[in-house]
Design an enzyme around this catalytic site. Structure first.
Site, mmCIF file in Angstrom:
data_model
loop_
_atom_site.group_PDB
_atom_site.id
_atom_site.type_symbol
_atom_site.label_atom_id
_atom_site.label_comp_id
_atom_site.label_asym_id
_atom_site.label_seq_id
_atom_site.Cartn_x
_atom_site.Cartn_y
_atom_site.Cartn_z
ATOM 1 N N ASP A 21 -81.424 62.759 53.277
ATOM 2 C CA ASP A 21 -82.207 61.593 53.705
ATOM 3 C C ASP A 21 -83.685 61.803 53.383
ATOM 4 O OD1 ASP A 21 -82.535 59.069 54.701
ATOM 5 O OD2 ASP A 21 -82.574 59.664 56.810
ATOM 6 N N ASP A 41 -86.777 64.818 60.389
ATOM 7 C CA ASP A 41 -85.593 63.982 60.602
ATOM 8 C C ASP A 41 -84.366 64.610 59.943
ATOM 9 O OD1 ASP A 41 -83.823 62.039 61.273
ATOM 10 O OD2 ASP A 41 -84.956 60.380 60.424
#
Length: 490
Positions: free
Chosen positions: A224, A242
């Site tokens: 991601d 994240d």
């Protein structure tokens, strides 16, 4: 594979699900970013239920992880121990987050959670706390959300990765306390409003490559990588964060990996092939976006062209030949031929940090602080000038608002002082105010039965008042009498 020539887009192929030809006109090409606010901000989600489902047939069973008391979340220890803090009182109705942190501002929010800038009441330091919006919907949802905590713990300590301080769950809601970073790369680019200078781009590229090399050396894949998950630190240093979609290669859960944003997705992910090369491809699209101020397509022909190694020359013409060659190596369609993070860091332009990058960061930071100091100084000078010019205006309390003096009633029809510049012959003979008033009285559609003096206007200030004639009287009659009169022959 044959590379398409400039100006000749490649055919729509190369993926298991090719885009139909009639979608070519949906996105006719590549475009610049739209100016304005956050272009990727999602609409707010509907409010989630704050309690677990209750059955009417079976007695309610509260799971162990849905307890109101805060419990530490960690995959390094087998048991989940209660969270203790000197400033936390379990008897108070406030949560652990409300009792131990002072909320300063909200750094960002998304469809799943929001991030706050807080000050800890334990040590007085600044942190960032991510709080999920909705509670756990079940065991699978809890496992999916806790995977971000496990990803942080697997990554460990690295200067280019966001550091996790602690995580806890309370009332079915997950909290993550991390180190405080600056704005994300996405927010920085949108505030800049144009293509970033190439000196900054080289620094960002090297920092994230160091973070990816640290992950890939441990057999971890981020999956991601995008500007929203890259955060700026002091002196322009970037940090990768994240880790909710982090996958460990060779583990049992690697087959259940989830893809991230489709705009930065590698082409081999559509075939279920997960590897470290996918992160390099996503980073290449990220650098292409921030260096060219380019709006990455969500799908269509432009999405296919980028996955086939096609770099739009109208955007990359302003880049240096070194950066274009690095982008071509990172956006190689074949994951086996794509350059790795370790190989890219061995290149001469990325082996050592460029000295002008640090000077650029220091100059930009000094300019930002100087501008903020200048604004504060101008505000202080304006306040002092206002106090010197009007010394008593800010000392005495404000009085009640003054009421404007009342004006005597005027009657335009009876005012004989009004004059007109029009030709009197063109509008007919002139009439006196008495004549106009008498005509208006005669034309009244509903006559009054009795004239009461208090109903009239107060015209005591008028010099001359016209005499009032007798008012017509009206005798009310019912419908039956009117019907009888109509039947009576004349």
């Amino acid at each position: 594979m044959t590379m398409p020539t400039e100006g000749t887009p490649p055919p729509l192929s190369g993926t298991p699900i090719p885009v139909p030809a009639y979608f070519r006109h949906a996105e006719p090409g590549f475009s610049l970013k739209r100016p304005g606010g956050l272009s990727r901000s999602l609409p707010p989600r509907p409010p989630a239920k704050g309690c677990i489902p209750v059955s009417r047939l079976f007695p309610p069973r509260t799971p162990g992880w849905h307890q109101p008391q805060p419990r530490r979340v960690s995959f390094l220890c087998e048991t989940s121990e209660p969270l203790q803090s000197p400033g936390y009182d379990p008897s108070r109705p406030e949560s652990f987050f409300q009792q131990n942190f002072q909320r300063l501002s909200r750094l960002g929010h998304g469809s799943y959670g929001e991030v706050f800038k807080v000050r800890s009441k334990e040590d007085g330091r600044l942190y960032a706390v991510k709080r999920y919006m909705s509670p756990f919907r079940g065991p699978k949802d809890r496992t999916r959300k806790l995977a971000e905590v496990g990803g942080h713990e697997k990554v460990g300590q690295h200067p280019h990765c966001v550091r996790l301080e602690r995580a806890w769950e309370e009332g079915g809601i997950l909290y993550l306390q991390t180190e405080l970073c600056g704005p994300s790369l996405q927010q920085h680019c949108e505030a800049w409003g144009a293509s970033l200078p190439e000196a900054q781009v080289w620094g960002y590229l090297r920092d994230i490559l160091l973070a990816l090399d640290h992950l890939h050396s441990q057999g971890l894949v981020h999956l991601d990588v995008k500007p929203a998950n890259i955060f700026l630190g002091p002196r322009g240093r970037c940090k990768l964060g994240d880790f909710g979609l982090l996958v460990e290669l060779g583990s049992a859960g690697a087959g259940e990996a989830q893809e991230g944003d489709p705009r930065y997705m590698a082409p081999e992910l559509l075939q279920g092939s997960y590897g470290t090369a996918a992160d390099v491809f996503s980073l290449g699209l990220t650098i292409l976006e921030v260096a060219c101020n380019m709006e990455l397509p969500h799908g269509g022909e432009g999405w296919q062209q980028l996955r086939q190694g096609y770099l739009p020359p109208e955007f990359t013409a302003g880049l240096s030949s070194e950066l274009r060659s690095v982008l071509a190596m990172m956006l190689e369609p074949d994951p086996q031929l794509r350059a790795t993070a370790e190989a890219l860091l061995a290149l001469p332009m990325l082996r050592q940090p460029r000295p002008w990058n640090v000077l650029w960061y220091m100059a930009a930071e000094a300019l930002s602080r100087g501008w903020a100091l200048w604004q504060a100084l101008v505000t202080l000078l304006c306040w002092l000038w206002h106090g010197l010019v009007h010394p008593a205006s800010w000392l005495q309390p404000p009085g009640p608002p003054a009421t404007p003096p009342g004006s005597p009633p005027c009657s335009p029809l009876l005012d004989s002082t009004l004059s007109s510049s029009w030709d009197n012959d063109s509008i007919g003979p002139s009439l006196s105010p008495e004549t106009v008033l008498s005509r208006i009285t005669r034309r009244t559609s509903t006559p009054r039965g009795r004239y009461i003096p208090r109903d009239a206007l107060d015209l005591t200030d008028v010099d001359s008042e016209p005499p009032r004639g007798p008012c017509p009287t009206f005798e009310p009659r019912n419908l039956l009498s009117l019907f009888e009169d109509s039947l009576d022959p004349a």
